[in-house]
Design an enzyme around this catalytic site. Structure first.
Site, PDB file in Angstrom:
ATOM      1  N   GLU A 143       0.857  13.751  -0.436  1.00  0.00           N
ATOM      2  CA  GLU A 143       0.318  13.841   0.672  1.00  0.00           C
ATOM      3  C   GLU A 143       1.452  15.618   0.851  1.00  0.00           C
ATOM      4  OE1 GLU A 143       1.899  11.073   4.016  1.00  0.00           O
ATOM      5  OE2 GLU A 143       2.024   9.544   2.182  1.00  0.00           O
ATOM      6  N   SER A 158       0.108   8.144   5.771  1.00  0.00           N
ATOM      7  CA  SER A 158      -0.586   9.553   6.601  1.00  0.00           C
ATOM      8  C   SER A 158      -2.892   8.646   5.928  1.00  0.00           C
ATOM      9  CB  SER A 158      -0.740  10.209   5.664  1.00  0.00           C
ATOM     10  OG  SER A 158       1.070  11.133   5.761  1.00  0.00           O
ATOM     11  N   TYR A 191      -3.684  15.256  11.033  1.00  0.00           N
ATOM     12  CA  TYR A 191      -2.976  16.563  10.549  1.00  0.00           C
ATOM     13  C   TYR A 191      -4.090  17.537  10.631  1.00  0.00           C
ATOM     14  CZ  TYR A 191       0.510  13.720   7.986  1.00  0.00           C
ATOM     15  OH  TYR A 191       1.002  12.741   8.188  1.00  0.00           O
ATOM     16  N   ARG A 250       8.639   6.421  13.408  1.00  0.00           N
ATOM     17  CA  ARG A 250       7.612   6.284  13.838  1.00  0.00           C
ATOM     18  C   ARG A 250       7.352   5.376  13.576  1.00  0.00           C
ATOM     19  NH1 ARG A 250       3.992   9.169  11.550  1.00  0.00           N
ATOM     20  NH2 ARG A 250       3.047   7.725  11.175  1.00  0.00           N
ATOM     21  N   ASP A 293       3.339   2.728  14.432  1.00  0.00           N
ATOM     22  CA  ASP A 293       2.250   2.777  14.498  1.00  0.00           C
ATOM     23  C   ASP A 293       1.516   1.247  14.942  1.00  0.00           C
ATOM     24  OD1 ASP A 293       2.415   5.055  13.686  1.00  0.00           O
ATOM     25  OD2 ASP A 293       1.757   4.931  11.549  1.00  0.00           O
ATOM     26  N   GLU A 297       2.679  -0.835  10.859  1.00  0.00           N
ATOM     27  CA  GLU A 297       4.033  -0.363   9.930  1.00  0.00           C
ATOM     28  C   GLU A 297       5.485   0.695  10.188  1.00  0.00           C
ATOM     29  OE1 GLU A 297       2.658   2.775   7.114  1.00  0.00           O
ATOM     30  OE2 GLU A 297       0.722   2.505   7.590  1.00  0.00           O
ATOM     31  N   ASN A 322       7.288   4.125   9.160  1.00  0.00           N
ATOM     32  CA  ASN A 322       7.166   5.441   9.015  1.00  0.00           C
ATOM     33  C   ASN A 322       8.503   5.869   8.604  1.00  0.00           C
ATOM     34  OD1 ASN A 322       4.185   5.771   8.128  1.00  0.00           O
ATOM     35  ND2 ASN A 322       4.177   5.261  10.027  1.00  0.00           N
ATOM     36  N   GLY A 344       6.095  12.861   9.876  1.00  0.00           N
ATOM     37  CA  GLY A 344       5.760  13.664   9.730  1.00  0.00           C
ATOM     38  C   GLY A 344       5.650  15.054  11.059  1.00  0.00           C
TER      39      GLY A 344
END
Length: 318
Positions: A20, A146, A218, A257, A259, A273, A275, A279
């Site tokens: 990443e 990601s 992205y 964050r 998800d 999950e 994070n 990002g």
């Protein structure tokens, strides 16, 4: 007027050796720009094996960790920063390592009452030879972010992903395989306030490719974000509460964050999950949710930095 971070020297870690790397460089630009507007002196560091020596030479007041993926997000860099006794943003060693290991994180979250998908870890060669669970299912590396290396095996698929047996596979010998949850892709940003984690909002992500993969996250136009998500209030509240509980259960700090997937036919909400270093790019969800609640980019970054300083002043960087 004195700027909030005037006189501070902040090192921003971005890039690094993970899959990443390119996204991390953009995240680093995001942080560096905001920090400079806030008055800080910024040193950009693209870390390698000599990161400890580089940081010892720079002597920053604080490190903003803008790395993503293996090494930068899994507790290893955090351990270096703890050894150097440098305050740093986001989660500490244990929370970072735990959140990065999806299977172990799921066990902790389930014990805390968070609904997570079923499934488990399988040898990648075994999973490449035959279907190990009823289709449709999702195959993902156990310790990547990601959506790198993720495959959805559809109901009519005859064979599992051949890539799992490839010599080019670099994501470990075990893969996490979970039932595919149909429905909506949701995300919730959480800020770890001193009086408990606080969820910001719920975003629905509509990927233009049909799957929220790396490009959808992205690339320009890769996905559409609907904020607030068009879901029932009760589901919104449940999603925000689940993200807060997950943040606390894993021992996270700063901004995270979560998800999630919501099967709106069966009213099933699962958390996929957490994070620990989301990002921060022009298409990222955390700054978008912050703006939704009236928190500008600069105020968000200032909060992240002040949170790290406060934890150091309180006697720890965990």
């Amino acid at each position: 007027m004195t700027l909030p971070l005037a006189g501070r020297h902040v090192a921003v870690l971005s890039g690094g050796p993970s899959a990443e790397r390119e996204v991390s460089l953009v995240t680093g630009d995001f942080y560096a720009g905001a920090l400079e507007r806030l008055g800080a002196r910024v040193s950009r560091v693209d870390p390698g094996r000599d990161v400890a020596e580089v940081l010892a030479r720079l002597e920053p007041d604080l490190v903003v960790n803008g790395l993503h993926g293996v090494w930068g997000e899994d507790g290893r860099v955090q351990g270096v920063l703890d050894t150097l006794k440098l305050p740093y943003t986001h989660s500490g060693v244990l929370a970072s390592a735990l959140a990065m290991d999806k299977a172990k994180a799921k066990a902790v979250l389930a014990a805390a009452g968070v609904t997570v998908p079923g499934g488990g870890l399988f040898n990648r060669h075994l999973a490449a030879r035959d279907h190990v669970m009823q289709r449709p299912y999702v195959v993902k590396p156990n310790a990547e972010g990601s959506s790198v290396g993720v495959f959805i095996v559809r109901e009519g698929a005859n064979q599992p992903p051949a890539e799992l047996a490839s010599d080019a596979w670099t994501f470990g010998e075990e893969v996490l395989i979970e039932p595919y949850i149909p429905g909506l892709e949701l995300a919730v940003a959480v800020m770890g306030e001193s009086n408990g984690p606080k969820a910001l909002a719920v975003t629905e992500i509509r990927a233009s490719t049909g799957f929220y993969d790396y490009d959808a996250k992205y690339a320009e136009g890769g996905s559409t974000h609907v904020i607030p998500a068009k879901i029932p209030d009760a589901v919104r509240d449940r999603a925000m509460r689940m993200a807060e509980v997950a943040h606390a259960a894993l021992g996270c700090r700063g901004v995270t964050r979560s998800d999630l997937r919501y099967d709106d036919i069966n009213d099933l909400l699962v958390l996929l999950e957490v994070n620990t270093q989301p990002g921060m790019t022009p298409t990222s969800l955390v700054p978008e949710q912050a703006a939704h609640i009236g928190l500008s980019v600069d105020r968000l970054v200032l909060w992240i930095v002040e949170d790290a300083y406060a934890r150091c002043s309180a006697g720890g960087t965990a």
